[in-house]
Design a protein around this motif. Structure first.
Motif, PDB file in Angstrom:
ATOM      1  N   VAL A  26      10.298  -0.086  52.249  1.00 51.84           N
ATOM      2  CA  VAL A  26      11.046  -0.351  53.477  1.00 51.84           C
ATOM      3  C   VAL A  26      10.114  -0.304  54.685  1.00 51.84           C
ATOM      4  CG1 VAL A  26      12.850   0.530  54.994  1.00 51.84           C
ATOM      5  CG2 VAL A  26      13.226   0.460  52.523  1.00 51.84           C
ATOM      6  N   SER A  27       9.204   0.671  54.711  1.00 52.60           N
ATOM      7  CA  SER A  27       8.258   0.794  55.819  1.00 52.60           C
ATOM      8  C   SER A  27       7.333  -0.417  55.898  1.00 52.60           C
ATOM      9  CB  SER A  27       7.433   2.070  55.672  1.00 52.60           C
ATOM     10  OG  SER A  27       8.265   3.209  55.674  1.00 52.60           O
ATOM     11  N   ALA A  28       6.944  -0.935  54.735  1.00 53.60           N
ATOM     12  CA  ALA A  28       6.065  -2.103  54.722  1.00 53.60           C
ATOM     13  C   ALA A  28       6.728  -3.309  55.376  1.00 53.60           C
ATOM     14  CB  ALA A  28       5.674  -2.437  53.282  1.00 53.60           C
ATOM     15  N   VAL A  29       8.048  -3.392  55.276  1.00 51.63           N
ATOM     16  CA  VAL A  29       8.781  -4.504  55.893  1.00 51.63           C
ATOM     17  C   VAL A  29       9.094  -4.212  57.355  1.00 51.63           C
ATOM     18  CG1 VAL A  29      10.904  -5.854  55.806  1.00 51.63           C
ATOM     19  CG2 VAL A  29       9.760  -5.190  53.683  1.00 51.63           C
ATOM     20  N   LEU A  30       9.499  -2.976  57.647  1.00 49.20           N
ATOM     21  CA  LEU A  30       9.923  -2.646  59.011  1.00 49.20           C
ATOM     22  C   LEU A  30       8.757  -2.533  59.985  1.00 49.20           C
ATOM     23  CD1 LEU A  30      12.748  -0.002  58.402  1.00 49.20           C
ATOM     24  CD2 LEU A  30      12.955  -2.458  58.868  1.00 49.20           C
ATOM     25  N   LEU A  31       7.572  -2.143  59.497  1.00 51.57           N
ATOM     26  CA  LEU A  31       6.437  -1.977  60.403  1.00 51.57           C
ATOM     27  C   LEU A  31       6.105  -3.259  61.159  1.00 51.57           C
ATOM     28  CD1 LEU A  31       4.121  -0.311  61.559  1.00 51.57           C
ATOM     29  CD2 LEU A  31       2.755  -0.948  59.557  1.00 51.57           C
ATOM     30  N   PRO A  32       5.878  -4.387  60.478  1.00 53.10           N
ATOM     31  CA  PRO A  32       5.601  -5.607  61.252  1.00 53.10           C
ATOM     32  C   PRO A  32       6.798  -6.065  62.073  1.00 53.10           C
ATOM     33  CG  PRO A  32       5.781  -6.106  58.912  1.00 53.10           C
ATOM     34  CD  PRO A  32       5.747  -4.627  59.024  1.00 53.10           C
ATOM     35  N   LEU A  93      -4.085  -6.935  63.200  1.00 52.00           N
ATOM     36  CA  LEU A  93      -4.762  -6.748  61.919  1.00 52.00           C
ATOM     37  C   LEU A  93      -4.400  -5.415  61.287  1.00 52.00           C
ATOM     38  CD1 LEU A  93      -6.736  -7.782  59.823  1.00 52.00           C
ATOM     39  CD2 LEU A  93      -8.603  -6.792  61.166  1.00 52.00           C
ATOM     40  N   TRP A  94      -4.338  -4.359  62.113  1.00 48.58           N
ATOM     41  CA  TRP A  94      -4.013  -3.044  61.549  1.00 48.58           C
ATOM     42  C   TRP A  94      -2.608  -3.023  60.978  1.00 48.58           C
ATOM     43  CZ3 TRP A  94      -0.040   0.180  62.949  1.00 48.58           C
ATOM     44  CH2 TRP A  94       0.633  -0.121  64.131  1.00 48.58           C
ATOM     45  N   VAL A  95      -1.693  -3.806  61.588  1.00 48.34           N
ATOM     46  CA  VAL A  95      -0.324  -3.871  61.072  1.00 48.34           C
ATOM     47  C   VAL A  95      -0.321  -4.492  59.673  1.00 48.34           C
ATOM     48  CG1 VAL A  95       1.972  -4.853  61.440  1.00 48.34           C
ATOM     49  CG2 VAL A  95       0.629  -4.034  63.391  1.00 48.34           C
ATOM     50  N   VAL A  96      -1.098  -5.554  59.504  1.00 51.24           N
ATOM     51  CA  VAL A  96      -1.161  -6.217  58.205  1.00 51.24           C
ATOM     52  C   VAL A  96      -1.771  -5.290  57.157  1.00 51.24           C
ATOM     53  CG1 VAL A  96      -2.138  -8.167  56.935  1.00 51.24           C
ATOM     54  CG2 VAL A  96      -1.324  -8.487  59.273  1.00 51.24           C
ATOM     55  N   VAL A  97      -2.859  -4.598  57.530  1.00 49.02           N
ATOM     56  CA  VAL A  97      -3.537  -3.717  56.584  1.00 49.02           C
ATOM     57  C   VAL A  97      -2.630  -2.563  56.157  1.00 49.02           C
ATOM     58  CG1 VAL A  97      -5.456  -2.110  56.305  1.00 49.02           C
ATOM     59  CG2 VAL A  97      -5.825  -4.313  57.434  1.00 49.02           C
ATOM     60  N   VAL A  98      -1.986  -1.923  57.149  1.00 50.39           N
ATOM     61  CA  VAL A  98      -1.120  -0.785  56.836  1.00 50.39           C
ATOM     62  C   VAL A  98       0.094  -1.242  56.032  1.00 50.39           C
ATOM     63  CG1 VAL A  98       0.342   1.016  57.814  1.00 50.39           C
ATOM     64  CG2 VAL A  98      -1.882   0.521  58.835  1.00 50.39           C
ATOM     65  N   SER A  99       0.670  -2.375  56.420  1.00 55.59           N
ATOM     66  CA  SER A  99       1.841  -2.876  55.690  1.00 55.59           C
ATOM     67  C   SER A  99       1.477  -3.216  54.244  1.00 55.59           C
ATOM     68  CB  SER A  99       2.403  -4.113  56.399  1.00 55.59           C
ATOM     69  OG  SER A  99       3.533  -4.613  55.725  1.00 55.59           O
ATOM     70  N   ALA A 100       0.304  -3.843  54.048  1.00 50.98           N
ATOM     71  CA  ALA A 100      -0.135  -4.168  52.681  1.00 50.98           C
ATOM     72  C   ALA A 100      -0.386  -2.900  51.880  1.00 50.98           C
ATOM     73  CB  ALA A 100      -1.396  -5.033  52.725  1.00 50.98           C
ATOM     74  N   ALA A 101      -0.966  -1.879  52.524  1.00 54.78           N
ATOM     75  CA  ALA A 101      -1.214  -0.621  51.824  1.00 54.78           C
ATOM     76  C   ALA A 101       0.094   0.057  51.430  1.00 54.78           C
ATOM     77  CB  ALA A 101      -2.045   0.310  52.717  1.00 54.78           C
ATOM     78  N   ALA A 106       4.013   1.330  47.236  1.00 57.26           N
ATOM     79  CA  ALA A 106       5.387   1.250  46.727  1.00 57.26           C
ATOM     80  C   ALA A 106       5.420   0.671  45.320  1.00 57.26           C
ATOM     81  CB  ALA A 106       6.243   0.396  47.668  1.00 57.26           C
ATOM     82  N   VAL A 107       4.662  -0.393  45.097  1.00 58.12           N
ATOM     83  CA  VAL A 107       4.643  -1.030  43.773  1.00 58.12           C
ATOM     84  C   VAL A 107       4.021  -0.103  42.739  1.00 58.12           C
ATOM     85  CG1 VAL A 107       3.680  -2.943  42.442  1.00 58.12           C
ATOM     86  CG2 VAL A 107       4.629  -3.360  44.718  1.00 58.12           C
ATOM     87  N   TRP A 108       2.874   0.513  43.080  1.00 58.73           N
ATOM     88  CA  TRP A 108       2.209   1.397  42.128  1.00 58.73           C
ATOM     89  C   TRP A 108       3.079   2.597  41.788  1.00 58.73           C
ATOM     90  CZ3 TRP A 108       0.794   6.518  42.205  1.00 58.73           C
ATOM     91  CH2 TRP A 108      -0.021   6.936  41.156  1.00 58.73           C
ATOM     92  N   LEU A 109       3.643   3.232  42.817  1.00 57.12           N
ATOM     93  CA  LEU A 109       4.454   4.419  42.584  1.00 57.12           C
ATOM     94  C   LEU A 109       5.743   4.065  41.846  1.00 57.12           C
ATOM     95  CD1 LEU A 109       4.533   7.444  43.067  1.00 57.12           C
ATOM     96  CD2 LEU A 109       5.634   7.027  45.275  1.00 57.12           C
ATOM     97  N   GLY A 110       6.319   2.908  42.162  1.00 51.40           N
ATOM     98  CA  GLY A 110       7.532   2.484  41.462  1.00 51.40           C
ATOM     99  C   GLY A 110       7.279   2.232  39.991  1.00 51.40           C
ATOM    100  N   LYS A 111       6.177   1.551  39.678  1.00 47.27           N
ATOM    101  CA  LYS A 111       5.846   1.294  38.273  1.00 47.27           C
ATOM    102  C   LYS A 111       5.556   2.594  37.536  1.00 47.27           C
ATOM    103  CE  LYS A 111       4.114  -3.439  38.345  1.00 47.27           C
ATOM    104  NZ  LYS A 111       4.827  -3.865  37.137  1.00 47.27           N
ATOM    105  N   PHE A 112       4.815   3.487  38.194  1.00 47.30           N
ATOM    106  CA  PHE A 112       4.504   4.766  37.566  1.00 47.30           C
ATOM    107  C   PHE A 112       5.780   5.556  37.286  1.00 47.30           C
ATOM    108  CE2 PHE A 112       3.700   9.330  37.967  1.00 47.30           C
ATOM    109  CZ  PHE A 112       2.748   9.508  36.982  1.00 47.30           C
ATOM    110  N   THR A 113       6.705   5.546  38.229  1.00 45.69           N
ATOM    111  CA  THR A 113       7.953   6.299  38.065  1.00 45.69           C
ATOM    112  C   THR A 113       8.786   5.752  36.916  1.00 45.69           C
ATOM    113  OG1 THR A 113       7.989   6.777  40.439  1.00 45.69           O
ATOM    114  CG2 THR A 113      10.053   7.053  39.234  1.00 45.69           C
TER     115      THR A 113
END
Length: 463
Positions: A26-32, A93-101, A106-113
């Motif tokens: 959600v943060s990755a979408v709301l930040l930008p 640029l920082w918005v893109v980098v942070v949002s991508a991170a 989210a994807v890594w933690l979701g798959k791990f969970t």
């Protein structure tokens, strides 16, 4: 199963991990959206344009020569650089980098969970069998840059009671004949230290005579060994299967017009490239030299792949695999979670323009990409013979080429302890992740169960 077996703490960790994963998404979408506001649309548009131009440029690189190829290569580099420069100029640029991170987390933690829940664990069927008494191993001393000598595979195998036949590169031998003669002489196991193509030939003999196959990861890429979970860094560890530490796995074996493959059979551009005598010495230069005519249908056969009622017309490439390769996860590309499902995986690629090449960034949903599952496929062509790459070996076969799979036809003996067995990672299911995050927390286990009989009843009903 009673409440004493229910790990409350583990469930709580999964629940909170799911919540953190969703929060990151959600943060990755709301930040930008929150920071850039109306400019967020330009962020998305800029990324899409950059990726599309880069993909189209790479297509031009592969389908042109000379100045056109150089210009396309420069554009492939300039496009992402220009997008990054523009983001930096407008302080986004920082918005893109942070949002991508955040999205990556989210994807890594979701798959791990999700992969840590029991419903997604896949058991590998293992069959305990006695150790072989007369194993026969074929070793290629040149394979994998000389791994046979480096890891002293011959010496260790002979100490374990195996008969070892070293291939002489200066005098080519038919490994299928060697394996057949060995079985007829009483060998109760066939082993190979070499490439996947050599392993496939010996595997066909092992399957025909119903003796186990020992795979020794002494090749260059060792794709089959990787999916078997063998130690590719230490091929000597594979020899532990010759002792009582070994077990058997029953896996499938693919055939292309009678020619066996443990990994895949390829048709089209790649199959034509590997036929070139120059390919072994200079793979990159040879590939770039041949691809322009192959990808634009100026050279090579026009293929038609028939999979049941489905037809892939005029693809540049078709890959038929023994079981299905992962396509839903970049980390899992080139891996197979199963080797015993009794199916063929089919990947067909048809790209006729730079725009269609750019569409490949959509992944499995790309218009020019066909992903199918079948138990049989027929590859036809407009000529009587076509090039086929079978487990990396270059062959020319008469058309049509019939590909099939023989389920659990091959007995493979492997060490019981295999450090490389990959843990299956399921596709990220956001709906299931949301349900897990919304689950009501359960209290810690009571010290005195008689005080919480109602909780025991509730758990029994729920499960």
């Amino acid at each position: 199963m009673g409440i004493e077996h229910f790990d409350v703490r583990a469930h709580a960790r999964q629940r909170w991990a799911a919540r953190v994963a969703l929060a990151c998404a959600v943060s990755a979408v709301l930040l930008p959206l929150g920071y850039a506001r109306e400019a967020s649309l330009f962020l998305v548009a800029g990324v899409l344009v950059g990726v599309g131009v880069t993909a189209a440029s790479l297509w031009w690189v592969l389908t042109h020569r000379g100045a056109a190829r150089i210009a396309a290569g420069a554009l492939a580099v300039a496009a992402p650089v220009a997008v990054i420069w523009w983001f930096a100029t407008v302080n986004l640029l920082w918005v893109v980098v942070v949002s991508a991170a955040l999205w990556g987390a989210a994807v890594w933690l979701g798959k791990f969970t999700l992969s840590s829940t029991k419903s997604h664990q896949v058991d590998v069927p293992e069959h305990p069998t006695p150790a072989p008494t007369r194993p026969f191993l074929i070793m290629n001393p040149k394979s994998g840059g000389g791994k046979v000598d480096r890891f002293r595979l011959k010496e260790k195998a002979e100490r374990l009671g195996a008969t070892v036949h070293l291939l002489d590169p200066s005098h080519p031998e038919d490994v299928a004949v060697l394996a057949r003669d060995a079985v007829r002489a009483g060998a109760d196991l066939l082993g190979v230290a070499g490439g996947d193509g050599t392993q496939a030939q010996v595997a066909a003999i092992a399957a025909a005579y119903d003796v186990p196959l020992l795979v020794i990861s002494a090749g260059t890429r060792n794709h089959f060994a990787m999916d078997l979970g063998l130690d590719r860094d230490n091929p000597a560890a594979c020899l532990d299967a010759l002792t009582d530490k070994g077990v058997e796995l029953h896996v499938d074996l693919g055939y292309a017009s009678g020619h066996p493959f443990v990994n895949n059979a390829s048709f089209g551009a790649y199959a034509a490239v590997v036929q070139s005598p120059a390919y072994r010495d200079d793979k990159v230069r040879t590939t770039l030299e041949l691809l322009p005519e192959l990808l634009t249908h100026q050279r090579g056969p026009r293929l038609t792949a028939r999979i049941g009622d489905a037809v892939i017309d005029a693809p540049q490439a078709v890959l038929v695999s023994n079981n299905v390769y992962r396509s839903d996860d970049l980390v899992g590309l080139g891996r197979r979670e199963r080797l015993d499902a009794g199916v063929l995986g089919v990947v067909g690629i048809r790209v006729d323009s730079a725009a269609e090449a750019a569409g490949l960034v959509l992944g499995p949903n790309a218009p020019g990409l066909s992903l199918l599952i079948a138990d049989e496929i027929v590859v036809e062509a407009d000529r009587p013979e076509i090039e086929v790459g079978i487990d990396g070996e270059a062959l020319v076969l008469p058309t049509p080429v019939h590909c099939r799979v023989s389920q659990k036809a091959l007995r493979v003996r492997v060490p019981r302890d295999r450090p490389g067995v990959p843990e299956p990672k399921p596709p990220l299911d956001w709906r299931r992740l949301r349900k897990l995050a919304a689950a009501v927390g359960r209290t810690a286990l009571p010290k005195h169960r008689e005080r919480y009989g109602w909780l025991q009843d509730l758990w029994n009903r729920w499960r």
